[in-house]
Structures are given as structure tokens and as C-alpha cells.
Design an enzyme around this catalytic site. Structure first.
Site, short mmCIF file in Angstrom:
data_model
loop_
_atom_site.label_atom_id
_atom_site.label_comp_id
_atom_site.label_asym_id
_atom_site.label_seq_id
_atom_site.Cartn_x
_atom_site.Cartn_y
_atom_site.Cartn_z
N GLY A 230 -6.06 29.39 63.85
CA GLY A 230 -4.78 28.81 63.45
C GLY A 230 -4.46 27.50 64.11
N GLY B 279 -2.64 24.92 66.85
CA GLY B 279 -2.30 24.86 68.27
C GLY B 279 -3.51 24.73 69.17
N GLU C 189 -7.50 29.54 56.71
CA GLU C 189 -6.49 28.78 55.97
C GLU C 189 -6.76 27.29 56.15
OE1 GLU C 189 -2.51 30.10 56.88
OE2 GLU C 189 -1.92 28.03 57.25
N LEU D 97 5.32 31.91 69.75
CA LEU D 97 6.21 31.27 70.72
C LEU D 97 6.84 32.31 71.65
CD1 LEU D 97 7.95 28.79 68.24
CD2 LEU D 97 6.28 28.20 69.99
N GLY E 191 0.36 31.27 57.38
CA GLY E 191 -0.56 32.36 57.04
C GLY E 191 -0.73 33.38 58.14
N LYS F 97 7.74 25.95 79.24
CA LYS F 97 8.51 24.97 80.03
C LYS F 97 8.17 25.07 81.53
CE LYS F 97 10.71 23.43 76.40
NZ LYS F 97 10.17 22.26 75.78
N1 COA Z 1 10.96 29.25 74.84
C1 COA Z 1 11.30 27.94 74.79
N2 COA Z 1 10.45 26.99 74.36
C2 COA Z 1 9.22 27.37 73.99
C3 COA Z 1 8.82 28.71 74.02
C4 COA Z 1 9.75 29.68 74.48
N3 COA Z 1 9.42 30.96 74.52
N4 COA Z 1 7.54 28.79 73.60
C5 COA Z 1 7.15 27.54 73.31
N5 COA Z 1 8.16 26.69 73.55
C6 COA Z 1 8.12 25.24 73.33
C7 COA Z 1 6.97 24.62 74.09
O1 COA Z 1 7.37 24.26 75.39
C8 COA Z 1 6.67 23.42 73.23
O2 COA Z 1 7.68 22.45 73.44
P1 COA Z 1 7.31 20.90 73.59
O3 COA Z 1 6.75 20.53 72.23
O4 COA Z 1 8.62 20.27 73.89
O5 COA Z 1 6.30 20.85 74.68
C9 COA Z 1 6.89 23.94 71.82
O6 COA Z 1 7.79 25.03 71.95
C10 COA Z 1 5.60 24.42 71.15
O7 COA Z 1 5.00 25.41 71.93
P2 COA Z 1 3.42 25.56 72.05
O8 COA Z 1 3.17 26.80 72.78
O9 COA Z 1 2.83 24.29 72.56
O10 COA Z 1 3.04 25.74 70.53
P3 COA Z 1 1.72 25.33 69.74
O11 COA Z 1 1.68 23.90 69.45
O12 COA Z 1 0.56 25.98 70.38
O13 COA Z 1 2.01 26.04 68.33
C11 COA Z 1 3.04 27.81 67.06
C12 COA Z 1 2.26 27.39 68.28
C13 COA Z 1 3.39 29.28 67.24
C14 COA Z 1 4.28 27.03 66.85
C15 COA Z 1 2.14 27.67 65.84
O14 COA Z 1 1.03 28.44 66.09
C16 COA Z 1 2.81 28.17 64.58
O15 COA Z 1 3.56 27.46 63.96
N6 COA Z 1 2.48 29.41 64.13
C17 COA Z 1 2.98 29.96 62.88
C18 COA Z 1 2.09 29.64 61.74
C19 COA Z 1 0.71 30.18 61.90
O16 COA Z 1 0.38 30.85 62.87
N7 COA Z 1 -0.13 29.95 60.94
C20 COA Z 1 -1.48 30.51 61.02
C21 COA Z 1 -2.48 29.91 60.20
S1 COA Z 1 -2.82 28.15 60.49
#
Ligand code: COA
Length: 456
Positions: A240, A242, A263, A338, A361, A386
Site C-alpha cells: 500500500g 506510505g 492496487e 493511523l 483498497g 508526533k
Molecule cells: N495521531 C496524530 N497524528 C498522527 C497519528 C495519530 N495517531 N498518526 C499519524 N499521524 C500524522 C503523522 O504524524 C503524519 O503527520 P505529518 O504529515 O504532519 O508528519 C501524518 O499523520 C501521516 O502519518 P504517517 O504515519 O506518516 O502516514 P503514511 O504516510 O505512512 O500513510 C496512511 C499512512 C494510513 C494515511 C495511508 O496508508 C492511507 O491512507 N491508508 C488508507 C488507504 C490504503 O491503505 N490503501 C491501501 C491500498 S494502496
């Protein structure tokens, strides 16, 4: 194995139009192209107030058409612009154009997240594999606009890197406007649209946007290592969005005979193919082929995919259908979240009430893996956010957070402190397993909260 075209959920362009193999016009294709070729400003004259426009997403979005559409903002009202995951900043999203254009986001990202969270744009919930169905059942598509690769000698354009919902949305549209870009790779699979179906053609040669490869942290590598231990040779992978899924791809390079049914096709997958870890030889569906629905990454990825018989892109209603995914032997999916509660409910798309992305997905693949013989689903996350301020494993999800992946669909959860296998575990056992992989600084308070909730 051939595609199961009889299934209700698999709505493809070819099926809908029944024309793609017998295009109406076989002769004078160049003449026809010239007749349909207009300036972007002219093509968008067809847009009327109140129309529903569907845009191709990611690398498929049409920047010249979007710019021309935004220039008409003073003449238009309440035009709904549907799109998943925009990549570029677009003028029509500016607050001063909010009366003219109401964006409907199917996945928020940098360019539209703020608009959604400020209430200037709407959000469309759903599972990605169902999106094409939405265009057939619930949303009237007036106009489709997307970027395609140049026409071939038989009159076909390719939707290129964005096949996903585009072909279905185009098939439903009253008007189809294509932005032809020589930088858009031609892709194999089911990615074609014939000139006889198209109303207007606009030309543009902007570079296709590139997504930088996410930087990998030490914790990403540790998490990747735990997952790699559980990925058996011969597995078929979905990776996925990230930094963690990307780190996993790096670590899997020593595996054998992996396959890909995903995907999103990514740069990390090209590395896996070039390292020899991916051969597709054990795949039970589309043996030897890399199957995806869209691609996003660097130019290296786009060049790799371009007209490559190894890579086939199909509509998302097929690729992400859990029933199809589950036909892959040893299907492994690796996605991020998250926040997760002690039962295993994943808030993967919002931070509290604030929309961050979308379900995409995630559940499609989680459910597909559960159907797959020998399948394994992984949800990976850093234990804290954070700089260690918050635990991402929480007793209950933050107020307003939405569940993207249900507790019933989550299999393994992985942090830098280990792996919690949730399937087959009771609520009490889940809580204990998840506390054990939480950051040590938060374990005592998680235990106290779990006691209070009478979970443990
Ligand atoms: N509380 C507060 N802030 C949080 C947090 C929490 N529990 N968890 C993450 N954050 C913040 C991070 O600090 C980061 O902030 P920044 O951009 O200011 O640094 C932001 O949220 C993103 O977090 P991160 O862990 O870096 O996310 P990522 O880039 O690895 O993406 C998802 C992770 C979950 C957002 C992404 O996987 C997603 O959209 N998933 C849903 C869709 C999916 O899984 N599709 C699958 C097929 S492709």
C-alpha cells in the site's frame, strides 16, 4: 486464467459499450482525430452549471483541461468535480471558486485535504473496488476528463497509469474529453478507449507527475523485517501507500518466486522484479504477470510499465474485488494505519474527525487475503506519532475517527515492537497482544485503560 467477465461487479469499458472490439469507425482515423482536436478552452465550453464531472486521478488527471475549466469559473455554478487522489494543485480548488466548483473527493491528499476539512469540498465514502459501480448506479456522469497516451494506428488511446475507475466513468459519460500526452505510458491489460467514443481531444505534453520514493526510517526497516519473516516464498503481494510498505519491498528482495497483484504499482515493486525476487511463477491468477489498477512513482516506474507485456492494469472493480484477490494463493497485503484500538479497529483515513485520506483498497485487500489459501494480511504502523507524543495503539479511537478496516478483517498488526496476530483471538487476547507491541512508554496506561473497560 481468463477474466471472469460474467461477475456482476466486474463492469469494464468493453462490457458496457460492447464496442471496443468492433469500433464504429475503422477508416480515416487521423482525419477523425483532427476533427476532434480542439484547444482546451474550447473543449471545456461543453461544461454546464450543475454538471457532474469525473476526472481521472493521480497521474491520469488532465492539467490543461482543469486549468481551462477553472478559467470559466465566473460563468459556471455548482459544477461537481469528482476525483480520487489529486496529485497537482488545481486552481478550481481555490476558495474563491467554491461557488462555481464543488469538489467531491474520493481520497484526500495534499491538494484537496484542506478543502474537504474546511467544508469547501465533499468526501465520498466507499471501498475502492466499488467506485466503478458508483458511476453505474448512483452518480450520473455528465463529463469525463482524463489524460491518455497517444492514439495508435487502430485508433486506440490508453488510459495509461490510471485504469482504476476511468474506463467505467468514461463509458457512462455523456461527453468524453481526453487530454493526449506523449509522456503518458501505454499500458497493457484493459486500458484502451477508441477514438470513435471520444468527443473532444486536447493535446498537452506536460511531464507526468512523479511521486518521490518515501524515505525509509530505522523503524520502517524493523517493521519490514518482522513482516518479511512471515512472507513465504511464492506469495503474491499487495503493497500500500506510505513509507512502511516501501521498506517492506526493500527487505523482500531475498525472497523467491513472489508475485504481484496490487492496487498501486510502485517503484519498490520494480526493485523487487529487478532483484529477481518476483517471478510470478507461483501465481494462481495471471501467472507471470504483474497485475495492478494504477501506478504512481518516478519516471523510472513509468518507463518500466510502458508497453511492458509483464505488467497489466485492469479496472479496480476487478483487481480489488476481494473475491478475485482471494483466488491468489498465499496472498499477502501490507497496508498502513493511523490509529488502532485494542480490538483491532483501524482508523486509517482520519485523525479524529479530520479526513486524511480514504479507505481506498485497504479493506478490499484485507478481505481478499482472508479468502486466499495461505493468505496473510498485515496492518503496519509506527507505535507512536508526533515524535513519541501519542501512542497509535489506543484503548478507544479518537473521538470522530472513522473505522476504515473493521476488527473482523484485520489479521496481523505490526509495529517496531513486534507482531500481533489478531485473527482467531478473543477480544481479551487481542488487547493483550496489541499492548505487547505498543511503545513501552504507553503500555502501563493501555493496560490500566483495558482493565477499566473490562477488556483484560
Ligand atoms: N495521531 C496524530 N497524528 C498522527 C497519528 C495519530 N495517531 N498518526 C499519524 N499521524 C500524522 C503523522 O504524524 C503524519 O503527520 P505529518 O504529515 O504532519 O508528519 C501524518 O499523520 C501521516 O502519518 P504517517 O504515519 O506518516 O502516514 P503514511 O504516510 O505512512 O500513510 C496512511 C499512512 C494510513 C494515511 C495511508 O496508508 C492511507 O491512507 N491508508 C488508507 C488507504 C490504503 O491503505 N490503501 C491501501 C491500498 S494502496
Amino acid at each position: 486464467m481468463s477474466l471472469d467477465l460474467s461477475r456482476e461487479m466486474y463492469y469494464s469499458y468493453a462490457e458496457k459499450k460492447k464496442l471496443i472490439f468492433y469500433p464504429r469507425i475503422q477508416k480515416n482515423l487521423r482525419e477523425l482525430y483532427k476533427r476532434k482536436l480542439v484547444a482546451a478552452q474550447e473543449a471545456v465550453q461543453v461544461i454546464k452549471s450543475g454538471d457532474n464531472i469525473v476526472l481521472a486521478f493521480g497521474c491520469g488527471e488532465p492539467p490543461a483541461l482543469l486549468e481551462a475549466m477553472a478559467r470559466r469559473h465566473h460563468e459556471l455554478e455548482e459544477v461537481k468535480v469528482h476525483q480520487m487522489l489529486p496529485i497537482r494543485e488545481a486552481n478550481y480548488l481555490n476558495p474563491e471558486m467554491a461557488k462555481s466548483f464543488r469538489h467531491v473527493s474520493w481520497f484526500t491528499s495534499g491538494p484537496n485535504r484542506q478543502a474537504v476539512n474546511e467544508g469547501r469540498a465533499d468526501f465520498m465514502p466507499g471501498h475502492f473496488h466499488e467506485y466503478p459501480l458508483f458511476f453505474q448506479k448512483y452518480i450520473n456522469v455528465d463529463i469525463f476528463m482524463g489524460t491518455v497516451s497517444p492514439m495508435d494506428d487502430r485508433g486506440y488511446f490508453s488510459f495509461g497509469l490510471s485504469v482504476d475507475y476511468t474506463s467505467t466513468a468514461a463509458a457512462q459519460a455523456r461527453v468524453i474529453i481526453l487530454e493526449v500526452n506523449p509522456n503518458m505510458p501505454r499500458t497493457r491489460g484493459e486500458s484502451l478507449i477508441h477514438i470513435s467514443e471520444v468527443d473532444f481531444i486536447v493535446e498537452n505534453n506536460d511531464p507526468i507527475p512523479e511521486i518521490p520514493i518515501p524515505a525509509t526510517t530505522e523503524n520502517d526497516k524493523i517493521i519490514g523485517g518482522y513482516i518479511a519473516e512471515l512472507v513465504e516464498d511464492g506469495s503474491t503481494l499487495q503493497l500500500g501507500i506510505g513509507s512502511i510498505p516501501n521498506a517492506v519491498a526493500d527487505i523482500l528482495q531475498h525472497k523467491k518466486n513472489l508475485g504481484i497483484h496490487t492496487e498501486m504499482v510502485t517503484d519498490g515493486m520494480v526493485d523487487l522484479i529487478e532483484s529477481g525476487a518476483v517471478t510470478g511463477s507461483k501465481k494462481t491468477l495471471h501467472a507471470g504477470k504483474i497485475i495492478g489498477t494504477f501506478a504512481a512513482g518516478t519516471r523510472r516506474l513509468y518507463d518500466f510499465i510502458s508497453d511492458n507485456p509483464l505488467v497489466e492494469l485492469y479496472p479496480v472493480s476487478y483487481v480489488n474485488d476481494p473475491y478475485i484477490i482471494g483466488q491468489n494463493y498465499k496472498m499477502v497485503s501490507i497496508n498502513a494505519t493511523l490509529q488502532i484500538d485494542l480490538l483491532g479497529q483501524c482508523a486509517s483515513e482520519s485523525i479524529g474527525p479530520r479526513q486524511y485520506s480514504a479507505t481506498g483498497g485497504q479493506t478490499d485487500f484485507a478481505r481478499g487475503c482472508l479468502r486466499s489459501p495461505g493468505g496473510k494480511g498485515f496492518v503496519a504502523l509506527h507505535s507512536t506519532a508526533k515524535n513519541g507524543k501519542f501512542s497509535k495503539i489506543v484503548p478507544v479511537l479518537q473521538k470522530g475517527a472513522v473505522v476504515s478496516c473493521s476488527k473482523n478483517d484485520v489479521d496481523h498488526v505490526v509495529t517496531e515492537f513486534g507482531v500481533a496476530k489478531l485473527r482467531g483471538k478473543t477480544a481479551r487476547e487481542r488487547a493483550l497482544a496489541l499492548i505487547a507491541i505498543a511503545h513501552p512508554d504507553f503500555r502501563t496506561e493501555l493496560q490500566a485503560a483495558a482493565h477499566k473497560m473490562e477488556l483484560i
